[in-house]
Design a protein around this motif. Sequence first.
Motif, PDB file in Angstrom:
ATOM      1  N   ALA A 112      20.742  48.764  61.648  1.00  0.00           N
ATOM      2  CA  ALA A 112      19.406  48.691  62.260  1.00  0.00           C
ATOM      3  C   ALA A 112      18.723  50.052  62.147  1.00  0.00           C
ATOM      4  O   ALA A 112      19.276  51.059  62.616  1.00  0.00           O
ATOM      5  CB  ALA A 112      19.534  48.285  63.710  1.00  0.00           C
ATOM      6  N   PRO A 113      17.530  50.129  61.527  1.00  0.00           N
ATOM      7  CA  PRO A 113      16.900  51.436  61.292  1.00  0.00           C
ATOM      8  C   PRO A 113      16.687  52.250  62.565  1.00  0.00           C
ATOM      9  O   PRO A 113      16.858  53.469  62.546  1.00  0.00           O
ATOM     10  CB  PRO A 113      15.561  51.081  60.644  1.00  0.00           C
ATOM     11  CG  PRO A 113      15.660  49.675  60.218  1.00  0.00           C
ATOM     12  CD  PRO A 113      16.745  49.024  60.995  1.00  0.00           C
ATOM     13  N   GLU A 114      16.348  51.563  63.686  1.00  0.00           N
ATOM     14  CA  GLU A 114      16.060  52.338  64.904  1.00  0.00           C
ATOM     15  C   GLU A 114      17.318  53.043  65.429  1.00  0.00           C
ATOM     16  O   GLU A 114      17.227  54.003  66.181  1.00  0.00           O
ATOM     17  CB  GLU A 114      15.394  51.471  65.988  1.00  0.00           C
ATOM     18  CG  GLU A 114      16.206  50.324  66.517  1.00  0.00           C
ATOM     19  CD  GLU A 114      16.059  49.071  65.644  1.00  0.00           C
ATOM     20  OE1 GLU A 114      15.613  49.190  64.481  1.00  0.00           O
ATOM     21  OE2 GLU A 114      16.440  47.988  66.106  1.00  0.00           O
ATOM     22  N   PRO A 128      17.853  60.599  64.831  1.00  0.00           N
ATOM     23  CA  PRO A 128      18.573  61.853  64.554  1.00  0.00           C
ATOM     24  C   PRO A 128      19.616  62.192  65.603  1.00  0.00           C
ATOM     25  O   PRO A 128      20.650  62.776  65.267  1.00  0.00           O
ATOM     26  CB  PRO A 128      17.464  62.912  64.514  1.00  0.00           C
ATOM     27  CG  PRO A 128      16.243  62.262  65.065  1.00  0.00           C
ATOM     28  CD  PRO A 128      16.405  60.785  64.962  1.00  0.00           C
ATOM     29  N   ALA A 129      19.385  61.775  66.846  1.00  0.00           N
ATOM     30  CA  ALA A 129      20.380  62.068  67.892  1.00  0.00           C
ATOM     31  C   ALA A 129      21.644  61.252  67.666  1.00  0.00           C
ATOM     32  O   ALA A 129      22.766  61.738  67.862  1.00  0.00           O
ATOM     33  CB  ALA A 129      19.787  61.770  69.274  1.00  0.00           C
ATOM     34  N   TRP A 168       8.873  54.920  62.585  1.00  0.00           N
ATOM     35  CA  TRP A 168       9.174  55.894  61.551  1.00  0.00           C
ATOM     36  C   TRP A 168       8.284  55.623  60.352  1.00  0.00           C
ATOM     37  O   TRP A 168       7.740  54.541  60.189  1.00  0.00           O
ATOM     38  CB  TRP A 168      10.662  55.846  61.169  1.00  0.00           C
ATOM     39  CG  TRP A 168      11.080  54.533  60.628  1.00  0.00           C
ATOM     40  CD1 TRP A 168      11.132  54.147  59.334  1.00  0.00           C
ATOM     41  CD2 TRP A 168      11.501  53.398  61.397  1.00  0.00           C
ATOM     42  NE1 TRP A 168      11.551  52.848  59.244  1.00  0.00           N
ATOM     43  CE2 TRP A 168      11.784  52.359  60.482  1.00  0.00           C
ATOM     44  CE3 TRP A 168      11.679  53.158  62.752  1.00  0.00           C
ATOM     45  CZ2 TRP A 168      12.228  51.111  60.891  1.00  0.00           C
ATOM     46  CZ3 TRP A 168      12.109  51.916  63.152  1.00  0.00           C
ATOM     47  CH2 TRP A 168      12.386  50.909  62.233  1.00  0.00           C
ATOM     48  N   ASP A 169       8.154  56.651  59.548  1.00  0.00           N
ATOM     49  CA  ASP A 169       7.272  56.553  58.381  1.00  0.00           C
ATOM     50  C   ASP A 169       8.029  57.198  57.232  1.00  0.00           C
ATOM     51  O   ASP A 169       8.500  58.334  57.351  1.00  0.00           O
ATOM     52  CB  ASP A 169       5.989  57.351  58.700  1.00  0.00           C
ATOM     53  CG  ASP A 169       5.013  57.330  57.542  1.00  0.00           C
ATOM     54  OD1 ASP A 169       5.409  56.916  56.434  1.00  0.00           O
ATOM     55  OD2 ASP A 169       3.866  57.741  57.741  1.00  0.00           O
TER      56      ASP A 169
END
Length: 314
Positions: free
Chosen positions: A65-67, A72-73, A186-187
């Motif tokens: 899952a991208p989220e 980064p954390a 995100w982009d």
Amino acid sequence: MKKTGILIEMENSRVKETTLGMITLAARADADLYALVLDGVDDPACDILAQYGITKIVDLGLSSAPEIRLNPAVRAEAVTQAAQKLQLDVIFGLSSADGKDLIPRVAALLDVPLVMDCLDVDLKKNIARTSQYSGKVLADIQLSGDLLIFGIRPNAVQPVLSPAQAKKIKMASDSASLPGFALVSWDDGDRGQASLAEADIIIAGGRGLKNSDNFSLLFDCAKKMHAAVGASRVAVDEGWVPYAFQVGQTGEKVSPQVYIACGISGSIQHFAGMKTARMIIAVNKDENAAIMANCDYHVQGDLFEILTELIRQL
Ligand SMILES: Cc1cc2nc3c(=O)[nH]c(=O)nc-3n(C[C@H](O)[C@H](O)[C@H](O)COP(=O)(O)OP(=O)(O)OC[C@H]3O[C@@H](n4cnc5c(N)ncnc54)[C@H](O)[C@@H]3O)c2cc1C
């Protein structure tokens, strides 16, 4: 034998060339090389890693899952846990856009020393070589501690084959959801070209390009040479290209095989970002421009004529 973890960067399921150079740097020391993979690794990628000297491939198994995967954390926590579980002595990562986000977080979580943008690392003496004061001096920085982290400048080292047998290890982390930190959007920030720091060939433009439309000459050349386009700060400040294109002291530090500077005078601040290029070619109408005396080859003349001819020849 030092246990050295190497943060693997992938692009479209392929191990990036710049990552392979970093493995070669680590392999120069008598080290046990652990590939730390955050984004999944298939068999062909495992084979490539083994060919360059990796002996353990640690799949940190982040959720797809991208989220979660892009948070980064979450990424930093996964690497931190792996470093502790594997009792690593050293971590190498790239001083790339992703690395600059990830590596300092890992160093902070582990509370260990870190040097970014290393041009070379001597793992026997724990000495990192970095460029300081706009590239005027090279500093050798010696670190001490149980775990040391080095961010390596992309392309600082050419990859060299060093075949080994690699074992794959699956290591799930407990960092799927960190309280208080969620990635909501995100982009991909598509600039229409490969990362500047990782390009083998860069063709860059400065004030001599005169306006943003003329940058299309550089993009045409770049397309034919499989190069990336860079820029001086003047070109960025004028709004001709986005900041991501800037090379120099306050921009990207690059080490391509070939750097072609068009209409760029060669200020100290510009040199600070590209002086480690293996070959510098200047295109400038002024024979007294600083870059003309600090390059491998120069073409003196009007860049518009020269680039038009270059495109025709290519
Ligand atoms: C703290 C600080 C940080 C900085 N950081 C950076 C940085 O990260 N990157 C950076 O680039 N700069 C940086 N600068 C700015 C730097 O000092 C220079 O001002 C800048 O690099 C100059 O850009 P330029 O070479 O494009 O322009 P110029 O110095 O104006 O040079 C333009 C060149 O184009 C040539 N030219 C003009 N027309 C033609 C033509 N038709 N054909 C061929 N040649 C032509 C001219 O002969 C000239 O040599 C920084 C400055 C400071 C103070």
